[in-house]
Design a protein around this motif. Structure first.
Motif, PDB file in Angstrom:
ATOM      1  N   VAL A   1      38.131  16.525  33.368  1.00 35.41           N
ATOM      2  CA  VAL A   1      38.261  16.559  34.836  1.00 35.41           C
ATOM      3  C   VAL A   1      39.260  17.637  35.235  1.00 35.41           C
ATOM      4  O   VAL A   1      39.033  18.428  36.160  1.00 35.41           O
ATOM      5  N   MET A   2      40.374  17.699  34.496  1.00 39.10           N
ATOM      6  CA  MET A   2      41.391  18.712  34.821  1.00 39.10           C
ATOM      7  C   MET A   2      40.861  20.116  34.584  1.00 39.10           C
ATOM      8  O   MET A   2      41.196  21.048  35.313  1.00 39.10           O
ATOM      9  N   ILE A   3      40.027  20.273  33.541  1.00 38.86           N
ATOM     10  CA  ILE A   3      39.463  21.601  33.275  1.00 38.86           C
ATOM     11  C   ILE A   3      38.565  22.029  34.433  1.00 38.86           C
ATOM     12  O   ILE A   3      38.611  23.177  34.876  1.00 38.86           O
ATOM     13  N   VAL A   4      37.784  21.088  34.963  1.00 30.50           N
ATOM     14  CA  VAL A   4      36.901  21.427  36.086  1.00 30.50           C
ATOM     15  C   VAL A   4      37.740  21.806  37.303  1.00 30.50           C
ATOM     16  O   VAL A   4      37.533  22.870  37.915  1.00 30.50           O
ATOM     17  N   ILE A   5      38.719  20.962  37.644  1.00 30.07           N
ATOM     18  CA  ILE A   5      39.561  21.270  38.808  1.00 30.07           C
ATOM     19  C   ILE A   5      40.260  22.615  38.607  1.00 30.07           C
ATOM     20  O   ILE A   5      40.291  23.470  39.497  1.00 30.07           O
ATOM     21  N   SER A   6      40.808  22.817  37.384  1.00 30.54           N
ATOM     22  CA  SER A   6      41.555  24.050  37.116  1.00 30.54           C
ATOM     23  C   SER A   6      40.659  25.273  37.215  1.00 30.54           C
ATOM     24  O   SER A   6      41.095  26.327  37.677  1.00 30.54           O
ATOM     25  N   SER A   7      39.395  25.154  36.786  1.00 25.14           N
ATOM     26  CA  SER A   7      38.490  26.293  36.860  1.00 25.14           C
ATOM     27  C   SER A   7      38.328  26.731  38.313  1.00 25.14           C
ATOM     28  O   SER A   7      38.353  27.928  38.620  1.00 25.14           O
ATOM     29  N   TYR A   8      38.165  25.753  39.210  1.00 29.50           N
ATOM     30  CA  TYR A   8      38.032  26.102  40.625  1.00 29.50           C
ATOM     31  C   TYR A   8      39.331  26.689  41.164  1.00 29.50           C
ATOM     32  O   TYR A   8      39.324  27.693  41.880  1.00 29.50           O
ATOM     33  N   VAL A   9      40.468  26.048  40.824  1.00 26.36           N
ATOM     34  CA  VAL A   9      41.758  26.555  41.315  1.00 26.36           C
ATOM     35  C   VAL A   9      41.959  28.000  40.862  1.00 26.36           C
ATOM     36  O   VAL A   9      42.342  28.878  41.647  1.00 26.36           O
ATOM     37  N   PHE A  10      41.643  28.248  39.587  1.00 30.23           N
ATOM     38  CA  PHE A  10      41.822  29.595  39.038  1.00 30.23           C
ATOM     39  C   PHE A  10      40.979  30.597  39.819  1.00 30.23           C
ATOM     40  O   PHE A  10      41.464  31.655  40.227  1.00 30.23           O
ATOM     41  N   MET A  11      39.727  30.241  40.066  1.00 30.00           N
ATOM     42  CA  MET A  11      38.850  31.185  40.763  1.00 30.00           C
ATOM     43  C   MET A  11      39.210  31.317  42.244  1.00 30.00           C
ATOM     44  O   MET A  11      39.026  32.375  42.838  1.00 30.00           O
TER      45      MET A  11
END
Lengths: 608, 270
Positions: free
Chosen positions: B44-54
């Protein structure tokens, strides 16, 4: 060796000189001359300003009270320790290139990574920011010098003492301190002699830090030019104000922790030895109560530098200036409430983990505000993407966001339980300290190089340095996340064969990273000697330090400048930040235009 | 309109990043009941982080391309000082995200640490070896054997410096702080874990404990109830339970030369 095995771990006959010799050096080089005469009731030496300015390179090796000379002394000294720390890192990576032990034995290996971290943290990152600010900050606020010039010189001279103590530990019996830069008790209380040198080195670095921070606080609060209200201070000044607040309150804790370890070692006290009634965990609480705020001590001045560089090289006012300043203060307050997130698996009270997790995650909010505001500053700007300082700022944004994201993950207890004390931590700490702090240091050094030396550096070499550093940095630290999660613990000289290919990749990338710094050194040295002369304001910046010559006159300003507006009024017609002495005639007109621009831009809360 | 396009680009790229980032099994194979919830939280954190990063990188890349200075351009950008609504948004939205993440983590934490009548096993560490004792059966061993599917409670004790207990496949780690036989008011060092997979794993020390730290490992065998019982029967009996360990612990640290020092000096001599 026979001799030492019969001694206590503390070796008082070597520890006492470890304290007195550096103090003797400080007395000898003249740090206390003025105060001794004063204390003894003798007439003090009249200030003839002979201790200001540096005419030859030899003057940099003398006791000097000029903040600009001290700034250069700081920067060059810290870059030296950066080099030494980097070479230690190369040795560490060489050993880890393949599994098994090849170059160094496990004992020396532990000494290598402990001194790498101690040198980088205590004698490079923390003081290099003090050096940059020492040079720039008094100019930036229109002050003739720091508030306490002699204290300033003393702060600097304590720093090489700290670095020397760390390095000397390699040649004492038993080898360098090897309990990590964290020096957890009771491993440190029972460690060989080198550990005492760590305990002492931290005292000198810490005292230096505290004295500088007090100096900055007093200088910023009392010596700003007329008209420079708090809301007209450049963000670098805000950043150093926040950092200094952290340093003065937190650094005594690490000093205390290291003194307690030293007393346990030398005098047989029992702070941390459980079998004798001491409390093992209290070391970690006291240590991290400093060392968590310390990570902000290592990044907030960098935030300030990035704000100056991005605003100037994108020709834009800082987006959301006031929220940027408030975010700094928010980070200061929150950073005191998160220390135990380093201790989620330490065996401390379980209930403490959840509140610490919540505050840890919340600190992402002010940090995020800053990142978004830098983005907002870039929008609709004129971005000079060929400027090295700007490139390092952009590189910082990319790497720091990655480091921030892994930081948020680490803040979550269940994830932290798995990856704590693995290479994931090593990856994270280097993303925020190398990709974060070191990139900001480079951005700052390139940005103010013309001001400090009066010469321009080679932008082309600067770009080469940037791209090599970025590639080397990513190649070194990105794979560490993966091997850490897969099960490679940190601080090991040897590792399971399954991690060997990634470790080889990391080692190769780290050597590229190390070599890239030679480009930097070459560029700095050659440009300083032979570079083309710099104009007073090559970046057309608005802040005060750029309104004086490069390098600035010995006493900064013939007369105190007057501040009439915000520091980042790029593109505002007629607006200005400062009226320099002698410019009075042409000012009266633009003032109303500025007032209009400000009320149109942001909520005016009355300028202080 | 630009903002809308950038948001779409960030969402698309964030989705692509998230999908790619979810392919590897980051934490490696899991072998306890804690692994599932922790790995899901990580995903879940990887998904959220991917969006935050982009959400940061897409506007950054766009700005650098769209507003890069032409050679010789000496002009200034537009004097925009801020936007209160935007600033409130990027304060409030991250606050909500991180607080939700904190609550989710808390739920996972409560879940993986819930104890249900576990089997107690004492884990004792010293420089640089592990030993295990089974107080209910009165046995000691050099390897950690546990029955599969049975929740165990690890009571972590050290004889000298701090060590740390980590079996990567179990996703469980805890420092060994308490000296055997000494009370410590502020220490909470009992850990529960329920192994779900049979097999042999490696117990790794993850807290720096001296020059032998890298090699301080032990085998962990998770096996069926019958194999476990058979193995346990072959092990040695405990001689003197806790008292022996306590005095050993006291000796180890109150002697003239603490083991860390002795060990380090010995290796220096070689």
């Amino acid at each position: 060796m026979e001799l030492f095995q019969t001694e206590q771990t503390g070796y008082p006959h070597l520890v006492v000189p470890g304290i007195t010799a550096p103090l003797g050096f400080l007395v000898g080089i003249g740090c206390f001359d003025y105060w001794f005469r004063w204390a003894a009731g003798k007439p003090t030496l009249p200030e003839d300003h002979s201790q200001h300015g540096a005419k030859t390179w030899k003057d940099y090796f003398r006791f000097n009270t000029d903040h600009k000379v001290i700034g250069i002394q700081y920067i060059v000294t810290t870059m030296f320790f950066f080099l030494v720390g980097g070479l230690l890192a190369m040795l560490i990576r060489a050993e880890l290139a393949e599994p098994g032990t090849q170059l160094v034995d496990a004992n020396l290996y532990n000494g290598l990574f402990s001194s790498h971290a101690a040198l980088m943290i205590f004698t490079f990152i923390i003081p290099v920011f003090a050096g940059i600010a020492n040079y720039v900050l008094p100019l930036m606020i229109g002050a003739p010098d720091m508030a306490f010039p002699r204290l300033n010189a003393l702060s600097f001279w304590m720093l090489p003492m700290a670095g020397l103590l760390f390095m000397v530990s390699f040649i004492v019996p038993g080898g360098a301190f090897d309990a990590g830069w964290t020096g957890y008790a009771p491993l440190s209380t029972g460690a060989p002699l080198g550990q005492s040198f760590f305990n002492l080195g931290v005292q000198f670095a810490g005292a230096s830090s505290i004295a500088t921070a007090l100096n900055f606080l007093v200088t910023i609060i009392t010596m700003r030019a007329p008209g420079m209200t708090f809301w007209r201070m450049p963000l670098l000044v805000w950043a150093n104000l926040s950092t200094s607040l952290l340093v003065v309150a937190a650094t005594p804790f690490i000093a205390g922790a290291q003194f307690m370890v030293l007393l346990d070692r030398v005098l047989g006290t029992n702070f941390f030895q459980a079998a004798l009634g001491g409390d093992v965990l209290s070391y970690q609480h006291i240590f991290w109560f400093y060392s968590h705020p310390a990570v902000y001590i290592m990044i907030l001045p960098g935030f300030g530098i990035i704000s100056e560089v991005i605003s100037t090289h994108a020709r834009k006012p800082i987006f959301g200036y006031r929220l940027m300043a408030l975010a700094l203060i928010g980070i200061v307050v929150l950073s005191y409430t998160v220390w135990a997130h380093h201790m989620f698996v330490s065996g401390m009270f379980s209930w403490l983990r959840v509140p610490m997790m919540i505050t840890t995650l919340l600190i992402a909010v002010p940090t995020g505000i800053k990142v978004f505001s830098w983005l907002g500053t870039l929008f609709y700007g004129v971005i000079h993407t060929k400027s090295t300082a700007m490139l390092f700022s952009i590189g910082f944004l990319v790497t720091f966001v990655i480091g921030g994201i892994s930081g948020v993950m680490l803040g979550m207890v269940p994830i932290d339980i798995h990856v704590s004390d693995t290479y994931f931590i090593v990856a994270h700490i280097h993303f925020v300290l190398f990709g974060g702090s070191v990139f900001t240091v480079f951005a700052g050094l390139y940005h103010w190089f013309p001001k400090m030396t009066g010469r321009m550096y080679d932008e082309r070499l600067g770009r080469v340095h940037f791209y090599l550093t970025l590639v080397g940095m990513l190649g070194t630290f990105v794979p560490m996340h993966w091997i850490g999660m897969q099960g490679m613990p940190r601080r090991v000289a040897d590792y399971a064969v399954q991690f060997s290919s990634w470790n080889l990749v990391i080692t190769i990338a780290s050597f590229l990273l190390g070599l890239a710094q030679l480009v930097f050194l070459y560029n700095m040295y050659v440009s300083w000697r032979y570079g083309p002369k710099a104009a007073a304001n090559p970046w057309r910046a608005k802040t005060i330090e750029w309104q004086v010559s490069s390098p600035p006159p010995v006493f900064n300003f013939p007369d105190i400048p007057r501040v009439v507006g915000g520091p980042y009024e790029f593109g505002v017609p007629g607006a200005r930040h400062v009226i320099m002495p002698g410019e009075e005639a042409e000012v009266a007109r633009p003032a109303p235009a500025r007032a209009e621009a400000e009320s149109g831009g942001q909520a005016p809360a009355g300028a202080q | 309109m630009t903002i809308f396009k950038l948001a779409c680009a960030a969402l698309v790229l964030g989705t692509i990043t998230a999908v790619i980032m979810l392919i590897p099994n980051w934490n490696g194979p899991g072998a306890s009941t804690a692994a599932g919830p922790i790995d899901t939280l990580l995903d879940v954190m990887i998904v959220i982080s991917s969006y935050v990063f982009m959400i940061v990188m897409v506007p950054l890349a766009y700005a650098l391309w769209r507003w890069r200075a032409k050679p010789g351009d000496e002009s200034d950008g537009e004097p925009i000082h801020g936007n209160t609504r935007l600033e409130i948004a990027w304060t409030a939205i991250p606050t909500i995200i991180v607080l939700s993440a904190a609550i989710y983590s808390w739920i996972v934490l409560e879940d993986i640490e819930a104890a249900e009548d576990p089997l107690p096993i004492e884990v004792t560490a010293q420089q640089y070896a592990w030993s295990f004792s089974y107080p209910e059966e009165g046995k000691v061993a050099e390897e950690l054997h546990v029955p599969v599917g049975q929740q165990i409670a690890l009571e972590l004790r050290t004889l000298d410096v701090i060590h740390s207990f980590w079996v990567p496949e179990w996703r469980i780690k805890r420092d060994l702080v308490r000296q055997a036989g000494t009370p410590s008011a502020d220490i909470d060092d009992d850990v529960v874990v329920t192994p779900t997979e049979e097999g042999t794993f490696t117990l790794v020390c993850t807290e720096l404990c001296g020059y032998g730290h890298a090699t301080m490992r032990a085998n962990v065998v998770v096996e069926s109830e019958e194999d476990y019982e058979a193995w346990l029967a072959e092990q040695e009996d405990i001689e003197e339970p806790t008292e022996g360990a306590a005095s050993a612990g006291a000796d180890a640290t109150s002697g003239e030369e603490p083991p860390a020092d002795l060990g380090a000096l010995e290796s220096e001599e070689q």
